[in-house]
Motif scaffolding. Sequence first.
Motif, PDB file in Angstrom:
ATOM      1  N   ASP A 300      93.566  93.763  66.836  1.00 53.63           N
ATOM      2  CA  ASP A 300      93.403  94.806  65.825  1.00 53.63           C
ATOM      3  C   ASP A 300      94.234  95.990  66.281  1.00 53.63           C
ATOM      4  OD1 ASP A 300      92.638  96.778  64.065  1.00 53.63           O
ATOM      5  OD2 ASP A 300      90.530  96.206  64.047  1.00 53.63           O
ATOM      6  N   ILE A 301      95.335  96.235  65.564  1.00 51.59           N
ATOM      7  CA  ILE A 301      96.231  97.339  65.898  1.00 51.59           C
ATOM      8  C   ILE A 301      96.291  98.271  64.690  1.00 51.59           C
ATOM      9  CG2 ILE A 301      98.548  98.027  66.601  1.00 51.59           C
ATOM     10  CD1 ILE A 301      98.946  95.246  67.740  1.00 51.59           C
ATOM     11  N   GLN A 302      96.007  99.545  64.925  1.00 51.46           N
ATOM     12  CA  GLN A 302      96.139 100.562  63.896  1.00 51.46           C
ATOM     13  C   GLN A 302      97.024 101.671  64.435  1.00 51.46           C
ATOM     14  OE1 GLN A 302      92.216 101.177  61.663  1.00 51.46           O
ATOM     15  NE2 GLN A 302      91.492 100.233  63.545  1.00 51.46           N
ATOM     16  N   PHE A 303      97.899 102.178  63.597  1.00 50.01           N
ATOM     17  CA  PHE A 303      98.876 103.151  64.062  1.00 50.01           C
ATOM     18  C   PHE A 303      99.279 104.048  62.895  1.00 50.01           C
ATOM     19  CE2 PHE A 303     100.628  99.059  62.992  1.00 50.01           C
ATOM     20  CZ  PHE A 303     101.614  99.336  62.057  1.00 50.01           C
ATOM     21  N   GLY A 304      99.821 105.202  63.219  1.00 54.43           N
ATOM     22  CA  GLY A 304     100.231 106.092  62.148  1.00 54.43           C
ATOM     23  C   GLY A 304     100.773 107.401  62.675  1.00 54.43           C
ATOM     24  N   ALA A 305     101.241 108.219  61.733  1.00 57.30           N
ATOM     25  CA  ALA A 305     101.798 109.524  62.070  1.00 57.30           C
ATOM     26  C   ALA A 305     101.685 110.440  60.860  1.00 57.30           C
ATOM     27  CB  ALA A 305     103.260 109.397  62.503  1.00 57.30           C
ATOM     28  N   SER A 306     101.622 111.735  61.122  1.00 54.62           N
ATOM     29  CA  SER A 306     101.601 112.727  60.049  1.00 54.62           C
ATOM     30  C   SER A 306     102.406 113.936  60.481  1.00 54.62           C
ATOM     31  CB  SER A 306     100.164 113.143  59.714  1.00 54.62           C
ATOM     32  OG  SER A 306      99.521 113.715  60.831  1.00 54.62           O
ATOM     33  N   LEU A 307     102.938 114.649  59.505  1.00 56.04           N
ATOM     34  CA  LEU A 307     103.764 115.828  59.778  1.00 56.04           C
ATOM     35  C   LEU A 307     103.637 116.798  58.613  1.00 56.04           C
ATOM     36  CD1 LEU A 307     105.958 117.255  61.531  1.00 56.04           C
ATOM     37  CD2 LEU A 307     107.670 116.054  60.154  1.00 56.04           C
ATOM     38  N   GLY A 308     103.459 118.058  58.934  1.00 58.78           N
ATOM     39  CA  GLY A 308     103.380 119.084  57.903  1.00 58.78           C
ATOM     40  C   GLY A 308     103.975 120.383  58.385  1.00 58.78           C
ATOM     41  N   GLY A 309     104.405 121.199  57.435  1.00 59.24           N
ATOM     42  CA  GLY A 309     104.985 122.474  57.823  1.00 59.24           C
ATOM     43  C   GLY A 309     105.543 123.225  56.633  1.00 59.24           C
ATOM     44  N   PRO A 310     106.196 124.343  56.909  1.00 57.87           N
ATOM     45  CA  PRO A 310     106.720 125.177  55.830  1.00 57.87           C
ATOM     46  C   PRO A 310     108.089 124.719  55.342  1.00 57.87           C
ATOM     47  CG  PRO A 310     107.113 126.235  57.929  1.00 57.87           C
ATOM     48  CD  PRO A 310     106.378 124.954  58.232  1.00 57.87           C
ATOM     49  N   ILE A 311     108.312 124.862  54.068  1.00 54.93           N
ATOM     50  CA  ILE A 311     109.653 124.786  53.501  1.00 54.93           C
ATOM     51  C   ILE A 311     110.151 126.209  53.271  1.00 54.93           C
ATOM     52  CG2 ILE A 311     111.031 123.975  51.543  1.00 54.93           C
ATOM     53  CD1 ILE A 311     109.050 121.674  51.251  1.00 54.93           C
ATOM     54  N   ILE A 312     109.292 127.034  52.661  1.00 55.68           N
ATOM     55  CA  ILE A 312     109.506 128.474  52.545  1.00 55.68           C
ATOM     56  C   ILE A 312     108.206 129.130  52.988  1.00 55.68           C
ATOM     57  CG2 ILE A 312     110.084 130.412  51.039  1.00 55.68           C
ATOM     58  CD1 ILE A 312     111.395 128.411  49.161  1.00 55.68           C
ATOM     59  N   ARG A 313     108.229 129.884  54.028  1.00 53.54           N
ATOM     60  CA  ARG A 313     107.004 130.450  54.596  1.00 53.54           C
ATOM     61  C   ARG A 313     106.219 131.225  53.547  1.00 53.54           C
ATOM     62  NH1 ARG A 313     104.998 131.363  59.629  1.00 53.54           N
ATOM     63  NH2 ARG A 313     103.604 133.166  59.872  1.00 53.54           N
ATOM     64  N   ASP A 314     104.910 130.990  53.512  1.00 52.82           N
ATOM     65  CA  ASP A 314     103.964 131.617  52.575  1.00 52.82           C
ATOM     66  C   ASP A 314     104.185 131.197  51.134  1.00 52.82           C
ATOM     67  OD1 ASP A 314     102.673 132.956  54.585  1.00 52.82           O
ATOM     68  OD2 ASP A 314     103.738 134.852  54.279  1.00 52.82           O
ATOM     69  N   VAL A 315     105.166 130.338  50.865  1.00 50.79           N
ATOM     70  CA  VAL A 315     105.490 129.992  49.479  1.00 50.79           C
ATOM     71  C   VAL A 315     105.429 128.487  49.240  1.00 50.79           C
ATOM     72  CG1 VAL A 315     107.254 130.083  47.662  1.00 50.79           C
ATOM     73  CG2 VAL A 315     106.921 132.040  49.194  1.00 50.79           C
ATOM     74  N   ALA A 321     101.999 111.587  55.528  1.00 52.92           N
ATOM     75  CA  ALA A 321     101.202 110.791  56.467  1.00 52.92           C
ATOM     76  C   ALA A 321     101.437 109.316  56.185  1.00 52.92           C
ATOM     77  CB  ALA A 321      99.720 111.124  56.339  1.00 52.92           C
ATOM     78  N   TYR A 322     101.384 108.526  57.255  1.00 52.34           N
ATOM     79  CA  TYR A 322     101.465 107.067  57.150  1.00 52.34           C
ATOM     80  C   TYR A 322     100.448 106.465  58.117  1.00 52.34           C
ATOM     81  CZ  TYR A 322     102.786 102.322  58.357  1.00 52.34           C
ATOM     82  OH  TYR A 322     102.749 100.978  58.629  1.00 52.34           O
ATOM     83  N   GLU A 323      99.770 105.401  57.679  1.00 53.07           N
ATOM     84  CA  GLU A 323      98.891 104.640  58.554  1.00 53.07           C
ATOM     85  C   GLU A 323      99.074 103.153  58.273  1.00 53.07           C
ATOM     86  OE1 GLU A 323      94.826 105.748  58.783  1.00 53.07           O
ATOM     87  OE2 GLU A 323      95.247 107.880  59.139  1.00 53.07           O
ATOM     88  N   GLY A 324      99.132 102.367  59.334  1.00 51.96           N
ATOM     89  CA  GLY A 324      99.273 100.919  59.225  1.00 51.96           C
ATOM     90  C   GLY A 324      98.173 100.204  59.972  1.00 51.96           C
ATOM     91  N   LYS A 325      97.899  98.994  59.549  1.00 50.21           N
ATOM     92  CA  LYS A 325      96.852  98.192  60.183  1.00 50.21           C
ATOM     93  C   LYS A 325      97.309  96.746  60.228  1.00 50.21           C
ATOM     94  CE  LYS A 325      92.674  99.024  58.931  1.00 50.21           C
ATOM     95  NZ  LYS A 325      91.384  99.071  58.207  1.00 50.21           N
ATOM     96  N   ARG A 326      97.176  96.112  61.399  1.00 46.75           N
ATOM     97  CA  ARG A 326      97.495  94.701  61.572  1.00 46.75           C
ATOM     98  C   ARG A 326      96.304  94.050  62.297  1.00 46.75           C
ATOM     99  NH1 ARG A 326     100.546  96.844  58.731  1.00 46.75           N
ATOM    100  NH2 ARG A 326     102.824  96.956  58.874  1.00 46.75           N
ATOM    101  N   GLN A 327      95.688  93.079  61.630  1.00 53.20           N
ATOM    102  CA  GLN A 327      94.479  92.488  62.184  1.00 53.20           C
ATOM    103  C   GLN A 327      94.549  90.972  62.219  1.00 53.20           C
ATOM    104  OE1 GLN A 327      91.291  93.964  59.679  1.00 53.20           O
ATOM    105  NE2 GLN A 327      90.798  95.597  61.106  1.00 53.20           N
ATOM    106  N   GLU A 328      93.991  90.415  63.274  1.00 53.30           N
ATOM    107  CA  GLU A 328      93.622  89.012  63.343  1.00 53.30           C
ATOM    108  C   GLU A 328      92.142  89.007  63.706  1.00 53.30           C
ATOM    109  OE1 GLU A 328      95.386  86.465  62.601  1.00 53.30           O
ATOM    110  OE2 GLU A 328      97.420  87.289  62.521  1.00 53.30           O
ATOM    111  N   VAL A 329      91.303  88.675  62.728  1.00 51.99           N
ATOM    112  CA  VAL A 329      89.859  88.860  62.868  1.00 51.99           C
ATOM    113  C   VAL A 329      89.161  87.505  62.887  1.00 51.99           C
ATOM    114  CG1 VAL A 329      87.811  89.928  61.860  1.00 51.99           C
ATOM    115  CG2 VAL A 329      90.037  91.054  61.664  1.00 51.99           C
ATOM    116  N   PRO A 330      88.248  87.298  63.828  1.00 52.67           N
ATOM    117  CA  PRO A 330      87.527  86.016  63.843  1.00 52.67           C
ATOM    118  C   PRO A 330      86.487  85.945  62.731  1.00 52.67           C
ATOM    119  CG  PRO A 330      86.689  87.453  65.568  1.00 52.67           C
ATOM    120  CD  PRO A 330      87.866  88.164  64.942  1.00 52.67           C
ATOM    121  N   VAL A 331      86.403  84.781  62.091  1.00 51.52           N
ATOM    122  CA  VAL A 331      85.343  84.517  61.123  1.00 51.52           C
ATOM    123  C   VAL A 331      84.626  83.247  61.568  1.00 51.52           C
ATOM    124  CG1 VAL A 331      86.502  85.636  59.200  1.00 51.52           C
ATOM    125  CG2 VAL A 331      86.902  83.230  59.603  1.00 51.52           C
TER     126      VAL A 331
END
Length: 1007
Positions: A300-315, A321-331
């Motif tokens: 079970d692997i989960q991974f991701g990243a996010s980034l935020g910030g100004p384009i024009i300050r105060d305006v 954001a991105y998140e991924g999941k790769r699973q091999e799960v027993p049933v």
Amino acid sequence: MAFLRSNRRPARHGGMMRLAAALLATGALTALVATPAHAQENNASLRGRVTVEGTARVEAVEVNTGLRRSAEVGPDGSYNLASLRPGTYRLEITTPTGTRNTDEFTLNVGQNAELDFDFSAAPDQPDAVAEGEGIIVTASRLRTMEGGEIGTTITPRLIEQLPQNNRNFLAFADLAPGVQFVTGANGESRLQGGAQDSRSVNIFIDGIGQKDYVLKSGITGQDSSQGNPFPQSAIGEYRVISSNYKAEFDQVSSVAITAITKSGTNEFHGDGFIDFTNQSLREKTPIEIRNGADKVKTKDIQFGASLGGPIIRDVMHFFVAYEGKRQEVPVEITPGNGRTVESFPAEYRELFGTVNRSFNEDLFFGKLDFSPTSKDLIELSGKYRDETSVGLNSGQQAVSRATDTINEEIRILGRWEHSEESWINDFKIAYEDVSWAPTPRVFENGTILQATNTRASLLELGGSGNYQDKGQKGWTIQDDFTFTGFKGHTIKAGVKAKFVKLNSLQLNNTNAQYFYNTDFNPNGGTFNATIPYRVQFGANTGVADPIVKSDNFQFGIYLQDDWDVTERLTLNLGLRWDYEKTPAFLDFVTPADAVAAVSPANYPNLNGADYDIRDFISTGSGREPFLGAFQPRIGFSYDLDEEGRFQVFGGYGRSYDRNQFDFLQQELTQGAFTTRTFNFITGDPLNTCVAGPTCVAFNPIYLTEEGRQQLLAGTAGGRGGGELRFINNDLKTPYSDQFSLGARGRFDLVQLEAGYSHIESKDGFAYLLGNRRPDGSFFAPNQRPDSPFGFAPPGFGSILIGTNGIETSADSVYLKLTKSYRPSSPWSLDATYTYTEAEENRAFGEVFSLDYASLDDYPVLRSSGVRKHRFVAAGSVDLPIGVTLSSKITLASPPFLKGFVNQATAPFERLVVGTWADSNGDRWGLRQVDLAVTKYLPLKFLTKESQLRLRVDIINLFNDRNFVDFNTDPNDTTSTVGSPSVFGGRSAYGIGGNPTRTIKLSAGFSF
């Protein structure tokens, strides 16, 4: 050991290209439309009183973005900032003597806060403001007015710190009274509230409902999925409301959740993470222990990243954001009905055991916000979800029964909020495109091996009968208005129009399904898997298109007044009305062959029946949309003291949900691609039928396609041999009535709450068996009760009639404790205990009610989906060594089980009886304790806020086995070789959504 992977990709969508195109289209429309709007339920509000000589003005400044909102102070000293984006704020208070700034404070999603200032007080008085430029805002000064609703707020700290084995942000919703977050043995998760199932839930993200109009999960994307509805790293916080929500909330009759997404700020911030676990980091499953086998390889692997910030300050700002999941799960594939593996012939034993299923998910989110003036806020956001999975769950299905499922979702939102001194407008336009498509992994005959009396599956193998492609696509236009110009009133009014196309392609049983009574073998022996008593297979009728589409129109309008009657008494008075037009249902004309099949001349069995089939036959003009969805919502809160530390509250509300399209479309699809049912005469005394076109002596050729065509040739044309489905022309809309009463107390950072709620739902949808015996009866008089499956109309399968009638009720008493986190007191605790008496007239979550003639015949018994006792606690503490310790504990009593008893002697009744499960855990009814330890390593040589975090989650710390398989046959009162368990006892080794003790390793970097 088997490893299942899904490689099929969708052919219908262009994925990210379509997302980009929709974003551009929404952006253009947002820029062109100049219509006012309101403060929605996802925002916060701040009001209070400023005592000062002369005029004053209050301006709220969002610290991280510079967003400003202002309000004049009235002659009585009151101010009201009715719509503020949740976040960190400071106030600028301008008086004749100058401008003063408060320190920073936080407003949460849906919070109605009060903050008073007295500039006339002496400096040594407790409520005095500080002298000079600054004003200290302490927690005791900022009050929250929750009104009559019952719920809880899940803060960013809870989302970030609490342990979890899946990044589903809804996993903490069960901290609210009466709410359950249930993860099944198959890894699929769902929300439920009261005694209602998941389809009655709705989630609002940035003010837009995520309702699934077609499938049963309540919100889009969660039906038959181990995935998450939204990237957790993009969720700011959310509020869970389990009872008495205000009039803004629509298409919900149990749990309402309102969440906000993160936005960019005036500083660049980013985060990345990876979570990992595999078989080396988990304990053996009960099946692996029982079989003495090595652990199946899992990951079970989960991974991701996010980034935020100004384009024009105060305006202008951005956030992605991105998140991924790769699973091999027993049933775990186990025998059903309490049988043992050894009770099966040798050729079937190797099908049992532990195997893996795969799951892949990618989640994307992006957001732009733009404040061209201090009065305007424009936001544009979009989400894209892409999943591929193998549908194979723990239970009685062999590997060959797997399905490949594609789950894809696009959502776009454009929003423009404009504010003036005494009113705020919030205009939204949204687009959605959702699809869900399971397809059989193999195409061959399906085999269902069953037990004698219960028809419970012992083992299923061969090709799956699940072949579908369903979804929804369309636009939402929503406009909300808030007016604060009347003293003591915050008046909200809103309107929503939605144009959404629902689609359903259902080719179920393309793989023919054969049913075997393993306990009856006409050729001798103790196990029958060669002579079936029934076959079901799908076939085109040639009379209609199997693709069902409906251009639905939805409309809703509401009016809400939050009225401060006195300084202590607040009333929340609301009324909403909703309307939905479903052309596929309203304009449907019952096909002539179906009308003829149930006519008195062809099927006289209905002449003496307890229902009138004419109420279920549509001419295309007799059905009308439901117009009675008027929903009063009334709440109150009364402060027992001047400081507002102690409060009583309560309320009443009616909430309408909707009828699920997946139920309605079956009336159409059964006439286009229908499941044909043929019963075989084999001498089986428990599976008999009257000789005719759909009841024939068994011949081995009927196991082939050639033989199935021969069966069809012996019936009437069109849908001959297929089921007939009819829906009541006067179909009602499901709803719930909610009542609550409670008290709250605030002791600095600790809040206590105790309350009672009653939720009663009515008019739930169900399919009943419409077959009747020749005398019109359902059960034969003076005989062992048996549903009349063998008495279908000549040349056709059974009659199923859809109608309203499922009812539930839940009475709950709860205690809730919340201790808030503060830097000066760096620990938090949220704990809720709920005692619930819940009842239902149908087994929890079941729609097909084929055991009695009417829903009125079903006894009202304790709900099998609601635990009587439930305790959930979550907390965290910062340790001096730069380590945060957090935990979540869930305890619950065993479930209630129900089953049927057919009395073979007088008085020949069919009874529904119940019992508590013989516990479903090693030590408790249900117990799961999770623990997380996080170590933060500052990297100030990069930036002041840069840090590396290392984390260890221990899921199911005490390795509790919360079993999910129980014997539900009340006739099983003595253990035997073939059925070692008795009614209420554990029947197999499958465990629930909690894994065996599992260690999850995580690493992350943020700046």
